[in-house]
Motif scaffolding. Structure first.
Motif, mmCIF file in Angstrom:
data_model
loop_
_atom_site.group_PDB
_atom_site.id
_atom_site.type_symbol
_atom_site.label_atom_id
_atom_site.label_comp_id
_atom_site.label_asym_id
_atom_site.label_seq_id
_atom_site.Cartn_x
_atom_site.Cartn_y
_atom_site.Cartn_z
ATOM 1 N N GLU A 1 13.410 -1.334 -13.149
ATOM 2 C CA GLU A 1 13.456 -0.014 -12.536
ATOM 3 C C GLU A 1 12.130 0.295 -11.859
ATOM 4 O O GLU A 1 11.061 0.013 -12.412
ATOM 5 N N TYR A 2 12.201 0.897 -10.696
ATOM 6 C CA TYR A 2 11.020 1.303 -9.937
ATOM 7 C C TYR A 2 11.061 2.819 -9.781
ATOM 8 O O TYR A 2 12.007 3.376 -9.203
ATOM 9 N N ARG A 3 10.042 3.474 -10.313
ATOM 10 C CA ARG A 3 9.999 4.929 -10.313
ATOM 11 C C ARG A 3 8.706 5.426 -9.678
ATOM 12 O O ARG A 3 7.671 4.745 -9.725
ATOM 13 N N LEU A 4 8.795 6.645 -9.120
ATOM 14 C CA LEU A 4 7.588 7.321 -8.669
ATOM 15 C C LEU A 4 6.745 7.651 -9.890
ATOM 16 O O LEU A 4 7.250 8.170 -10.887
ATOM 17 N N ARG A 5 5.480 7.315 -9.820
ATOM 18 C CA ARG A 5 4.596 7.537 -10.963
ATOM 19 C C ARG A 5 4.433 9.039 -11.213
ATOM 20 O O ARG A 5 4.218 9.829 -10.287
ATOM 21 N N ALA B 1 0.831 -1.206 0.000
ATOM 22 C CA ALA B 1 0.000 0.000 0.000
ATOM 23 C C ALA B 1 0.869 1.261 0.000
ATOM 24 O O ALA B 1 0.541 2.260 -0.649
ATOM 25 N N ALA B 2 1.982 1.215 0.707
ATOM 26 C CA ALA B 2 2.866 2.380 0.787
ATOM 27 C C ALA B 2 3.567 2.670 -0.530
ATOM 28 O O ALA B 2 4.098 3.772 -0.727
ATOM 29 N N ASN B 3 3.570 1.672 -1.435
ATOM 30 C CA ASN B 3 4.270 1.829 -2.705
ATOM 31 C C ASN B 3 3.344 1.744 -3.917
ATOM 32 O O ASN B 3 3.799 1.464 -5.035
ATOM 33 N N GLN B 4 2.071 2.029 -3.708
ATOM 34 C CA GLN B 4 1.130 2.007 -4.814
ATOM 35 C C GLN B 4 1.411 3.091 -5.851
ATOM 36 O O GLN B 4 0.924 3.013 -6.985
ATOM 37 N N ASP B 5 2.172 4.097 -5.471
ATOM 38 C CA ASP B 5 2.472 5.184 -6.393
ATOM 39 C C ASP B 5 3.719 4.916 -7.233
ATOM 40 O O ASP B 5 4.230 5.819 -7.908
ATOM 41 N N LEU B 6 4.219 3.672 -7.210
ATOM 42 C CA LEU B 6 5.388 3.317 -8.012
ATOM 43 C C LEU B 6 4.968 2.635 -9.304
ATOM 44 O O LEU B 6 3.928 1.969 -9.371
ATOM 45 N N ILE B 7 5.807 2.776 -10.316
ATOM 46 C CA ILE B 7 5.627 2.064 -11.569
ATOM 47 C C ILE B 7 6.929 1.333 -11.862
ATOM 48 O O ILE B 7 8.014 1.900 -11.705
ATOM 49 N N SER B 8 6.834 0.065 -12.240
ATOM 50 C CA SER B 8 8.032 -0.735 -12.508
ATOM 51 C C SER B 8 8.091 -1.080 -13.991
ATOM 52 O O SER B 8 7.072 -1.353 -14.620
ATOM 53 N N THR B 9 9.315 -1.080 -14.515
ATOM 54 C CA THR B 9 9.534 -1.332 -15.931
ATOM 55 C C THR B 9 10.725 -2.262 -16.094
ATOM 56 O O THR B 9 11.757 -2.073 -15.447
ATOM 57 N N VAL B 10 10.575 -3.263 -16.968
ATOM 58 C CA VAL B 10 11.638 -4.234 -17.229
ATOM 59 C C VAL B 10 12.427 -3.801 -18.463
ATOM 60 O O VAL B 10 11.839 -3.488 -19.508
#
Length: 255
Positions: free
Chosen positions: A148-152, A90-99
């Protein structure tokens, strides 16, 4: 003269060196090279046999007086996130991950240096340069990917390359029976996000979506606090003299 490449890997033994996890212990490793067309197949077999990959080397502990290092893998299909894990998600729902393919970037290296300088100032990787980092990522003959994990940010999901701040990175191998987390790092200032835990949870989700039964976490070192987090991901299996066996953290005797 026989010039054909040997079909079997050649193994070597390192000289004793101080253990980075347990004070007073000396470590040795047995290793072989992962190169050529059979590298993916050998990586599968060796990882399932307790080896880890670093660049084009597969290694495992071969210490003379200690057996504290134990290979760990999560049983993906039976994993159910605890309330604590759900809070991390829940604390990281604002992340987007890309391969991405196994290719380094200056942005990744900047985050990598910040992580090392905060968490591993005296570790064996503490003096790694940008070139060293590039070799760590690129020097692979197996199916390796960078996640990579980025802030959306606005527009993410519509474009191939997300634009938000990079806060975590995982280097992972795709295997026939799972995903192997080779190395991961994150922004050390964002401690409340539990980004290390988040990346493991993301790998479990990815493995499940791909129909792969395991996520390999490398070595759990009995008696090392920094490795204690690995036993939180249940159910899991540990490699013993009898093969892979279930490990119950509640049954582990206190140190």
């Amino acid at each position: 003269m026989n010039t054909q490449t040997s079909p079997s890997p050649q193994f070597y033994l390192t000289a004793p060196a101080p253990c980075p996890y347990l004070a007073g212990e000396m470590e040795r490793k047995v290793f072989t090279h992962l190169v050529g067309p059979r590298a993916p197949e050998m990586n599968d077999l060796l990882t399932q046999g307790g080896f880890r990959r670093s660049q084009n080397i597969a290694y495992r502990p071969a210490c003379e007086s200690c057996r504290a290092c134990v290979s760990v893998r999560i049983v993906v299909d039976e994993f159910v996130p605890s309330r604590a894990f759900k809070r991390v998600e829940a604390a990281n729902q604002d992340l987007i991950s890309t391969v991405f393919p196994a290719q380094p970037s200056t942005e990744q290296f900047s985050l990598f240096r910040a992580y090392l300088d905060s968490r591993h100032q005296n570790g064996g990787m503490s003096d790694m340069s940008a070139l060293d980092y590039a070799i760590m990522v690129e020097d692979t003959h197996v199916a390796t990917r960078v996640i990579e994990y980025r802030l959306r940010s606005p527009g993410d999901g519509l474009e191939a390359q997300p634009k938000g701040e990079l806060i975590a990175v995982a280097l992972s191998d795709m295997m026939s029976d799972g995903l192997s987390m080779v190395y991961s790092f994150f922004n050390p200032a964002l401690e409340k996000r539990s980004l290390g835990t988040m990346m493991v949870l993301d790998h479990i989700r990815r493995a499940k979506a791909l129909g792969l039964p395991h996520v390999y976490l490398g070595y759990w070192v009995r008696g090392s606090r920094k490795m204690g987090y690995k036993t939180r991901f249940q159910p899991q299996e540990h490699l013993t003299n009898r093969g892979w066996e279930r490990f119950d953290v509640d049954a582990e005797p206190e140190a």
